[in-house]
Every structure is written in C-alpha cells, then in structure tokens.
Motif scaffolding. Structure first.
Motif, PDB file in Angstrom:
ATOM      1  N   ASN A  53       8.494  -2.697  88.167  1.00 32.21           N
ATOM      2  CA  ASN A  53       7.329  -3.431  88.646  1.00 32.21           C
ATOM      3  C   ASN A  53       6.852  -2.732  89.918  1.00 32.21           C
ATOM      4  O   ASN A  53       7.425  -2.907  90.991  1.00 32.21           O
ATOM      5  CB  ASN A  53       7.718  -4.885  88.910  1.00 32.21           C
ATOM      6  N   THR A  54       5.800  -1.947  89.791  1.00 34.61           N
ATOM      7  CA  THR A  54       5.324  -1.111  90.889  1.00 34.61           C
ATOM      8  C   THR A  54       4.863  -1.937  92.085  1.00 34.61           C
ATOM      9  O   THR A  54       5.166  -1.600  93.228  1.00 34.61           O
ATOM     10  CB  THR A  54       4.172  -0.206  90.400  1.00 34.61           C
ATOM     11  N   GLU A  55       4.143  -3.021  91.822  1.00 36.37           N
ATOM     12  CA  GLU A  55       3.639  -3.853  92.915  1.00 36.37           C
ATOM     13  C   GLU A  55       4.784  -4.455  93.721  1.00 36.37           C
ATOM     14  O   GLU A  55       4.748  -4.491  94.953  1.00 36.37           O
ATOM     15  CB  GLU A  55       2.732  -4.964  92.379  1.00 36.37           C
ATOM     16  N   ALA A  56       5.815  -4.913  93.017  1.00 33.20           N
ATOM     17  CA  ALA A  56       6.964  -5.500  93.707  1.00 33.20           C
ATOM     18  C   ALA A  56       7.721  -4.435  94.502  1.00 33.20           C
ATOM     19  O   ALA A  56       8.176  -4.697  95.624  1.00 33.20           O
ATOM     20  CB  ALA A  56       7.897  -6.175  92.703  1.00 33.20           C
ATOM     21  N   ALA A  57       7.843  -3.239  93.949  1.00 33.60           N
ATOM     22  CA  ALA A  57       8.538  -2.164  94.657  1.00 33.60           C
ATOM     23  C   ALA A  57       7.802  -1.787  95.937  1.00 33.60           C
ATOM     24  O   ALA A  57       8.419  -1.636  96.999  1.00 33.60           O
ATOM     25  CB  ALA A  57       8.683  -0.942  93.744  1.00 33.60           C
ATOM     26  N   VAL A  58       6.477  -1.656  95.857  1.00 28.23           N
ATOM     27  CA  VAL A  58       5.689  -1.330  97.047  1.00 28.23           C
ATOM     28  C   VAL A  58       5.772  -2.466  98.066  1.00 28.23           C
ATOM     29  O   VAL A  58       5.862  -2.223  99.273  1.00 28.23           O
ATOM     30  CB  VAL A  58       4.226  -1.022  96.653  1.00 28.23           C
ATOM     31  N   ALA A  59       5.784  -3.705  97.583  1.00 21.51           N
ATOM     32  CA  ALA A  59       5.888  -4.856  98.491  1.00 21.51           C
ATOM     33  C   ALA A  59       7.226  -4.851  99.223  1.00 21.51           C
ATOM     34  O   ALA A  59       7.279  -5.087 100.446  1.00 21.51           O
ATOM     35  CB  ALA A  59       5.710  -6.154  97.718  1.00 21.51           C
ATOM     36  N   TRP A  60       8.320  -4.576  98.520  1.00 18.98           N
ATOM     37  CA  TRP A  60       9.628  -4.540  99.172  1.00 18.98           C
ATOM     38  C   TRP A  60       9.734  -3.379 100.151  1.00 18.98           C
ATOM     39  O   TRP A  60      10.338  -3.514 101.216  1.00 18.98           O
ATOM     40  CB  TRP A  60      10.750  -4.483  98.144  1.00 18.98           C
ATOM     41  N   LEU A  61       9.156  -2.242  99.809  1.00 22.87           N
ATOM     42  CA  LEU A  61       9.147  -1.119 100.750  1.00 22.87           C
ATOM     43  C   LEU A  61       8.352  -1.494 101.999  1.00 22.87           C
ATOM     44  O   LEU A  61       8.723  -1.141 103.119  1.00 22.87           O
ATOM     45  CB  LEU A  61       8.555   0.132 100.088  1.00 22.87           C
ATOM     46  N   GLY A  62       7.271  -2.232 101.822  1.00 19.23           N
ATOM     47  CA  GLY A  62       6.471  -2.685 102.948  1.00 19.23           C
ATOM     48  C   GLY A  62       7.201  -3.688 103.829  1.00 19.23           C
ATOM     49  O   GLY A  62       6.948  -3.777 105.034  1.00 19.23           O
ATOM     50  N   LYS A  63       8.118  -4.444 103.230  1.00 18.25           N
ATOM     51  CA  LYS A  63       8.903  -5.419 103.989  1.00 18.25           C
ATOM     52  C   LYS A  63      10.069  -4.773 104.736  1.00 18.25           C
ATOM     53  O   LYS A  63      10.783  -5.443 105.465  1.00 18.25           O
ATOM     54  CB  LYS A  63       9.455  -6.502 103.061  1.00 18.25           C
ATOM     55  N   GLY A  64      10.291  -3.473 104.518  1.00 16.66           N
ATOM     56  CA  GLY A  64      11.323  -2.766 105.253  1.00 16.66           C
ATOM     57  C   GLY A  64      12.574  -2.445 104.462  1.00 16.66           C
ATOM     58  O   GLY A  64      13.558  -1.978 105.032  1.00 16.66           O
ATOM     59  N   ALA A  65      12.573  -2.684 103.146  1.00 13.86           N
ATOM     60  CA  ALA A  65      13.734  -2.339 102.324  1.00 13.86           C
ATOM     61  C   ALA A  65      13.865  -0.820 102.268  1.00 13.86           C
ATOM     62  O   ALA A  65      12.888  -0.106 102.055  1.00 13.86           O
ATOM     63  CB  ALA A  65      13.584  -2.904 100.922  1.00 13.86           C
ATOM     64  N   GLN A  66      15.080  -0.331 102.478  1.00 12.19           N
ATOM     65  CA  GLN A  66      15.330   1.105 102.501  1.00 12.19           C
ATOM     66  C   GLN A  66      15.818   1.579 101.130  1.00 12.19           C
ATOM     67  O   GLN A  66      16.824   1.082 100.641  1.00 12.19           O
ATOM     68  CB  GLN A  66      16.403   1.438 103.543  1.00 12.19           C
ATOM     69  N   PRO A  67      15.115   2.528 100.491  1.00 11.88           N
ATOM     70  CA  PRO A  67      15.597   3.049  99.213  1.00 11.88           C
ATOM     71  C   PRO A  67      16.759   4.020  99.427  1.00 11.88           C
ATOM     72  O   PRO A  67      16.789   4.738 100.423  1.00 11.88           O
ATOM     73  CB  PRO A  67      14.382   3.768  98.637  1.00 11.88           C
ATOM     74  N   THR A  68      17.689   4.026  98.487  1.00 17.07           N
ATOM     75  CA  THR A  68      18.757   5.017  98.538  1.00 17.07           C
ATOM     76  C   THR A  68      18.153   6.377  98.192  1.00 17.07           C
ATOM     77  O   THR A  68      17.012   6.468  97.749  1.00 17.07           O
ATOM     78  CB  THR A  68      19.883   4.675  97.541  1.00 17.07           C
ATOM     79  N   ASP A  69      18.916   7.429  98.384  1.00 22.92           N
ATOM     80  CA  ASP A  69      18.407   8.777  98.109  1.00 22.92           C
ATOM     81  C   ASP A  69      18.004   8.931  96.643  1.00 22.92           C
ATOM     82  O   ASP A  69      16.978   9.532  96.329  1.00 22.92           O
ATOM     83  CB  ASP A  69      19.452   9.825  98.473  1.00 22.92           C
ATOM     84  N   THR A  70      18.805   8.380  95.735  1.00 17.31           N
ATOM     85  CA  THR A  70      18.507   8.473  94.313  1.00 17.31           C
ATOM     86  C   THR A  70      17.234   7.714  93.976  1.00 17.31           C
ATOM     87  O   THR A  70      16.367   8.223  93.252  1.00 17.31           O
ATOM     88  CB  THR A  70      19.685   7.925  93.487  1.00 17.31           C
ATOM     89  N   ILE A  71      17.094   6.509  94.485  1.00 18.95           N
ATOM     90  CA  ILE A  71      15.898   5.708  94.227  1.00 18.95           C
ATOM     91  C   ILE A  71      14.672   6.371  94.834  1.00 18.95           C
ATOM     92  O   ILE A  71      13.601   6.389  94.221  1.00 18.95           O
ATOM     93  CB  ILE A  71      16.080   4.274  94.764  1.00 18.95           C
TER      94      ILE A  71
END
Length: 89
Positions: A53-71
C-alpha cells in the motif's frame, strides 16, 4: 523507534515476507506489528515481487518510521522513496 521491516513467513527454504511497521525493540516475528503494509515474495518475477500500500508506506515514512536497509532498497526499486521525497517538498 518505529521501523519498517520484513517479517518472515512461509515454509522452510521458501520464504515470503510481510512488510510491517513494528517497534525495533521487539524481535522480528514476536509481538503484534503496528501496521502491515504489504507482502514481498522473492520467488516471483521482478514485477510481481512487491505488493504494498504505497499511500500507507509514504504516510509512515512521513511520520518518522525508519526503513531497514533492505526495505529502503526495495522501496527505491518500486519508486516509493521517490514519492516520499516528492511529498516532502
């Protein structure tokens, strides 16, 4: 810290991964994730590997969630990191 990471599912030697938002202090598959964003299947064709879910992923990144290197690498290939950078401007 909240991280976007992979949680392993599937049989032995045939992994399927869930893309989840989880607390980094918890083990990979222990506990309930905060949110589930999609699935990643490395055995499929390159175009069909990631369903997220692209919208949810962008929203979580905007909230400060840090992706792992693989993600981060998977999201770059899918164009999600570019959408996130565009949304910041």
């Amino acid at each position: 810290m909240i991280k976007i990471r992979l949680a392993r599912l599937g049989a032995k030697k045939k992994p399927i991964y869930r893309v989840v938002v989880a607390d980094s202090r918890n083990a990979r598959n222990n506990g309930r994730p905060v949110a589930t964003l999609g699935m990643y299947d490395p055995a499929k064709d390159v175009a069909d590997r990631l369903t997220v879910n692209t919208e949810a992923a962008v929203a979580w990144l905007g909230k400060g969630a840090q992706p792992t290197d693989t993600i981060r690498s998977i999201f770059k290939k899918a164009g999600i990191m570019a959408q996130f950078e565009a949304s910041k401007k």
